[in-house]
Design a protein around this motif. Structure first.
Motif, PDB file in Angstrom:
ATOM      1  N   THR A  10       9.016 126.555  13.265  1.00  9.19           N
ATOM      2  CA  THR A  10      10.093 125.609  13.538  1.00  9.19           C
ATOM      3  C   THR A  10       9.573 124.429  14.344  1.00  9.19           C
ATOM      4  OG1 THR A  10      10.765 126.588  15.659  1.00  9.19           O
ATOM      5  CG2 THR A  10      11.694 127.549  13.634  1.00  9.19           C
ATOM      6  N   PRO A  11      10.199 123.259  14.211  1.00 10.11           N
ATOM      7  CA  PRO A  11       9.792 122.102  15.013  1.00 10.11           C
ATOM      8  C   PRO A  11       9.868 122.382  16.511  1.00 10.11           C
ATOM      9  CG  PRO A  11      11.244 121.409  13.237  1.00 10.11           C
ATOM     10  CD  PRO A  11      11.253 122.909  13.232  1.00 10.11           C
ATOM     11  N   GLU A  12      10.867 123.181  16.934  1.00 14.98           N
ATOM     12  CA  GLU A  12      11.009 123.479  18.358  1.00 14.98           C
ATOM     13  C   GLU A  12       9.828 124.292  18.869  1.00 14.98           C
ATOM     14  OE1 GLU A  12      14.754 122.446  16.548  1.00 14.98           O
ATOM     15  OE2 GLU A  12      13.340 124.056  16.044  1.00 14.98           O
ATOM     16  N   ASP A  13       9.410 125.295  18.101  1.00 15.88           N
ATOM     17  CA  ASP A  13       8.279 126.118  18.530  1.00 15.88           C
ATOM     18  C   ASP A  13       6.972 125.332  18.488  1.00 15.88           C
ATOM     19  OD1 ASP A  13       9.813 128.349  19.039  1.00 15.88           O
ATOM     20  OD2 ASP A  13       9.575 129.173  17.015  1.00 15.88           O
ATOM     21  N   LYS A  14       6.815 124.470  17.508  1.00 14.88           N
ATOM     22  CA  LYS A  14       5.624 123.623  17.449  1.00 14.88           C
ATOM     23  C   LYS A  14       5.570 122.717  18.682  1.00 14.88           C
ATOM     24  CE  LYS A  14       5.463 123.349  12.361  1.00 14.88           C
ATOM     25  NZ  LYS A  14       4.104 123.821  12.097  1.00 14.88           N
ATOM     26  N   ALA A  15       6.718 122.111  19.021  1.00 17.72           N
ATOM     27  CA  ALA A  15       6.772 121.215  20.175  1.00 17.72           C
ATOM     28  C   ALA A  15       6.504 121.975  21.473  1.00 17.72           C
ATOM     29  CB  ALA A  15       8.124 120.517  20.238  1.00 17.72           C
ATOM     30  N   ASN A  16       7.036 123.189  21.573  1.00 23.12           N
ATOM     31  CA  ASN A  16       6.793 123.999  22.779  1.00 23.12           C
ATOM     32  C   ASN A  16       5.307 124.294  22.946  1.00 23.12           C
ATOM     33  OD1 ASN A  16       9.480 124.079  23.523  1.00 23.12           O
ATOM     34  ND2 ASN A  16       9.883 125.995  22.448  1.00 23.12           N
ATOM     35  N   TYR A  17       4.628 124.611  21.839  1.00 29.77           N
ATOM     36  CA  TYR A  17       3.190 124.870  21.912  1.00 29.77           C
ATOM     37  C   TYR A  17       2.444 123.624  22.388  1.00 29.77           C
ATOM     38  CZ  TYR A  17      -1.633 125.453  20.398  1.00 29.77           C
ATOM     39  OH  TYR A  17      -3.013 125.479  20.374  1.00 29.77           O
ATOM     40  N   ILE A  18       2.762 122.489  21.792  1.00 29.35           N
ATOM     41  CA  ILE A  18       2.057 121.244  22.135  1.00 29.35           C
ATOM     42  C   ILE A  18       2.330 120.868  23.581  1.00 29.35           C
ATOM     43  CG2 ILE A  18       1.928 118.774  21.624  1.00 29.35           C
ATOM     44  CD1 ILE A  18       2.578 119.619  18.659  1.00 29.35           C
ATOM     45  N   ASN A  19       3.574 121.044  24.035  1.00 27.97           N
ATOM     46  CA  ASN A  19       3.898 120.746  25.430  1.00 27.97           C
ATOM     47  C   ASN A  19       3.165 121.665  26.392  1.00 27.97           C
ATOM     48  OD1 ASN A  19       5.580 118.469  25.478  1.00 27.97           O
ATOM     49  ND2 ASN A  19       7.347 119.665  24.824  1.00 27.97           N
ATOM     50  N   SER A  20       2.962 122.922  25.988  1.00 32.17           N
ATOM     51  CA  SER A  20       2.216 123.837  26.871  1.00 32.17           C
ATOM     52  C   SER A  20       0.766 123.402  26.994  1.00 32.17           C
ATOM     53  CB  SER A  20       2.312 125.274  26.347  1.00 32.17           C
ATOM     54  OG  SER A  20       1.544 125.453  25.172  1.00 32.17           O
ATOM     55  N   VAL A  21       0.182 122.912  25.903  1.00 31.82           N
ATOM     56  CA  VAL A  21      -1.188 122.383  25.965  1.00 31.82           C
ATOM     57  C   VAL A  21      -1.229 121.161  26.876  1.00 31.82           C
ATOM     58  CG1 VAL A  21      -3.081 121.366  24.632  1.00 31.82           C
ATOM     59  CG2 VAL A  21      -1.751 123.255  23.666  1.00 31.82           C
ATOM     60  N   PHE A  22      -0.245 120.282  26.713  1.00 30.90           N
ATOM     61  CA  PHE A  22      -0.170 119.077  27.522  1.00 30.90           C
ATOM     62  C   PHE A  22      -0.076 119.405  29.018  1.00 30.90           C
ATOM     63  CE2 PHE A  22       2.928 116.184  29.593  1.00 30.90           C
ATOM     64  CZ  PHE A  22       2.133 115.055  29.695  1.00 30.90           C
ATOM     65  N   LYS A  23       0.789 120.350  29.366  1.00 31.72           N
ATOM     66  CA  LYS A  23       0.955 120.716  30.778  1.00 31.72           C
ATOM     67  C   LYS A  23      -0.315 121.348  31.341  1.00 31.72           C
ATOM     68  CE  LYS A  23       5.969 121.277  30.437  1.00 31.72           C
ATOM     69  NZ  LYS A  23       7.096 122.250  30.400  1.00 31.72           N
ATOM     70  N   THR A  24      -1.017 122.118  30.517  1.00 34.71           N
ATOM     71  CA  THR A  24      -2.268 122.722  30.966  1.00 34.71           C
ATOM     72  C   THR A  24      -3.323 121.659  31.228  1.00 34.71           C
ATOM     73  OG1 THR A  24      -1.785 124.726  29.696  1.00 34.71           O
ATOM     74  CG2 THR A  24      -4.056 124.410  30.399  1.00 34.71           C
ATOM     75  N   ILE A  25      -3.357 120.645  30.384  1.00 33.47           N
ATOM     76  CA  ILE A  25      -4.295 119.541  30.613  1.00 33.47           C
ATOM     77  C   ILE A  25      -4.020 118.886  31.958  1.00 33.47           C
ATOM     78  CG2 ILE A  25      -5.018 117.256  29.821  1.00 33.47           C
ATOM     79  CD1 ILE A  25      -4.430 118.237  26.954  1.00 33.47           C
ATOM     80  N   LEU A  26      -2.751 118.606  32.226  1.00 33.40           N
ATOM     81  CA  LEU A  26      -2.418 117.936  33.494  1.00 33.40           C
ATOM     82  C   LEU A  26      -2.731 118.823  34.691  1.00 33.40           C
ATOM     83  CD1 LEU A  26       0.942 116.002  32.926  1.00 33.40           C
ATOM     84  CD2 LEU A  26      -1.398 115.249  32.551  1.00 33.40           C
ATOM     85  N   THR A  27      -2.320 120.081  34.634  1.00 28.12           N
ATOM     86  CA  THR A  27      -2.452 120.931  35.823  1.00 28.12           C
ATOM     87  C   THR A  27      -3.871 121.437  36.035  1.00 28.12           C
ATOM     88  OG1 THR A  27      -1.724 122.863  34.528  1.00 28.12           O
ATOM     89  CG2 THR A  27      -0.043 121.651  35.767  1.00 28.12           C
ATOM     90  N   ARG A  28      -4.532 121.890  34.974  1.00 32.43           N
ATOM     91  CA  ARG A  28      -5.850 122.500  35.145  1.00 32.43           C
ATOM     92  C   ARG A  28      -6.986 121.495  35.045  1.00 32.43           C
ATOM     93  NH1 ARG A  28      -6.769 128.042  32.143  1.00 32.43           N
ATOM     94  NH2 ARG A  28      -8.560 127.906  33.551  1.00 32.43           N
TER      95      ARG A  28
END
Length: 405
Positions: free
Chosen positions: A180-198
């Motif tokens: 689903t588009p929602e699950d795809k977006a959630n995955y991409i956002n989790s990668v994005f947040k990991t880039i910022l935090t880690r």
């Protein structure tokens, strides 16, 4: 998960086989660095079945005992086979404390062909140059290109449908596992947040995460726009962010070190010199913008320009923003002694829009190729010597753009 062969990167690694450098696979998180290393191992096994391959994935529980420099060195030394070509490949090498010492020890022995991957938080190019005193060479990996996206979704035959999907889903192939588009977006956002935090906050011990997030939102919302550190600072301060141009300049550098944004300089075509006043910032993959900001203030012309910028980088070109008097040329593309001028647009169906996009290219009086890339839906054609490409066909590699060089 379905996998495809990333031919261009594998060919580069094949060309680097046997060279004395330490080969370091770099790129934004989840761009496929570890999978590329595994594909390279398969390639070596096929082409050199007698070679000794020493592969160590430090993420695995079984290899937890190798996360100190002495233990890692002993494993490597014990795995060496005399009389054979020895390939050493270490995944997530940063998990070994003082890994650089181990790598330098085995490099000095001149017995191994060495390949590394690791987290961007610990594998910055500036750090590697210090660790290995310039003895490393980067294999820079980007998310899936549109051509790779088409190969992955080969059951879909309509190029325009694939292009529309790629414009939002992008090239982070890990998201393709979700339905689903929602699950795809959630995955991409989790990668994005990991880039910022880690990769950024932890790496540089930043204390103002909201400022970093606001800066990133601003850059995402203004991809392909000319701007300066001072302009960005003033915009953020107007939105009640307590900051200054030095901090913003540092934060932008950190975003570049994490391969989230690419800074492109301006080039004065008439004066044949580089300009330092304002730059453009391109996002490594358009999916980050779509998953994070949705269609807020969506400018498809700028989005397509961002996609073209990353494809040009993927194809190995140096890119600059062109300036000719008061006119702007989206890209001055260089490779060796050749160059190409490129404009990018959304629709050029109206004569007014077409003339507006062609006018800067017509103003350039030298004989280098001039190109317009837009949503035409047609095969490549010429207009007054300027070649016009359909963006979907060009990104898919159907039109032989590279033959111009």
């Amino acid at each position: 998960m379905k996998t495809i062969e990333r031919t261009e990167y594998l060919n580069r690694m094949r060309r680097l086989k046997g060279t004395p450098d330490i080969k370091v696979i770099t790129g934004v998180r989840r761009s496929g660095k570890s999978e590329l290393m595994k594909s390279f191992i398969s390639l070596v096994q096929k082409e050199e079945p007698e070679a000794n391959i020493i592969y160590i994935d430090l993420l695995l529980h079984d290899n937890e005992g190798l996360r100190d420099k002495e233990s890692l060195y002993r494993r490597i030394n014990d795995s060496y086979v005399k009389g054979k070509k020895n390939y050493l490949l270490i995944d997530e090498v940063q998990l070994c404390k003082q890994f650089e010492e181990t790598v330098n020890w085995v490099y000095a022995e001149k017995r191994y062909d060495i390949y590394l991957t690791g987290s961007n938080a610990f594998m910055l190019s500036s750090d590697l140059a210090t660790f290995f005193t310039g003895r490393q060479i980067d294999v820079h990996v980007l998310p899936f290109s549109f051509r790779e996206f088409c190969i992955y979704y080969d059951q879909e035959k309509d190029l325009n449908t694939l292009f529309e999907r790629y414009s939002t889903e992008g090239g982070l192939s890990g998201s393709y596992e979700y339905n689903t588009p929602e699950d795809k977006a959630n995955y991409i956002n989790s990668v994005f947040k990991t880039i910022l935090t880690r990769d950024i906050v932890q790496r540089y011990r930043l204390t103002n995460l909201p400022l970093l997030e606001n800066l990133t939102d601003y850059l995402m919302g203004n991809i392909s726009e000319l701007t300066s550190t001072n302009n960005i600072t003033n915009k953020l301060k107007a939105e009640k962010n307590d900051t200054n141009h030095v901090t913003i300049g540092n934060y932008i550098k950190y975003l570049g070190d994490a391969f989230l944004f690419y800074d492109v300089k301006r080039y004065d075509i008439r004066g044949k010199k580089y300009l330092e006043t304002v730059d453009k910032y391109y996002l490594v993959d358009q999916s980050f913008r779509y998953s994070h900001l949705g269609t807020v203030n969506m400018d498809y012309g700028k989005l397509y320009e961002n996609m073209v910028a990353m494809e040009l980088i993927r194809r190995g070109y140096e890119i600059y923003v062109g300036k000719l008097y008061e006119k702007e040329i989206d890209f001055v593309v260089k490779k060796q002694n050749e160059k190409i001028y490129i404009q990018v647009s959304d629709s050029i169906s109206s004569p007014e829009t077409l003339n507006r996009e062609l006018d800067p290219l017509r103003s350039i009086k030298d004989s280098y190729p001039k190109i317009l890339i837009a949503r035409t839906g047609h095969q490549v054609y010429d207009n007054e010597g300027i070649r016009i490409y359909d963006i979907a066909r060009w990104l898919a590699g159907e039109d032989q753009f590279n033959s111009l060089l």
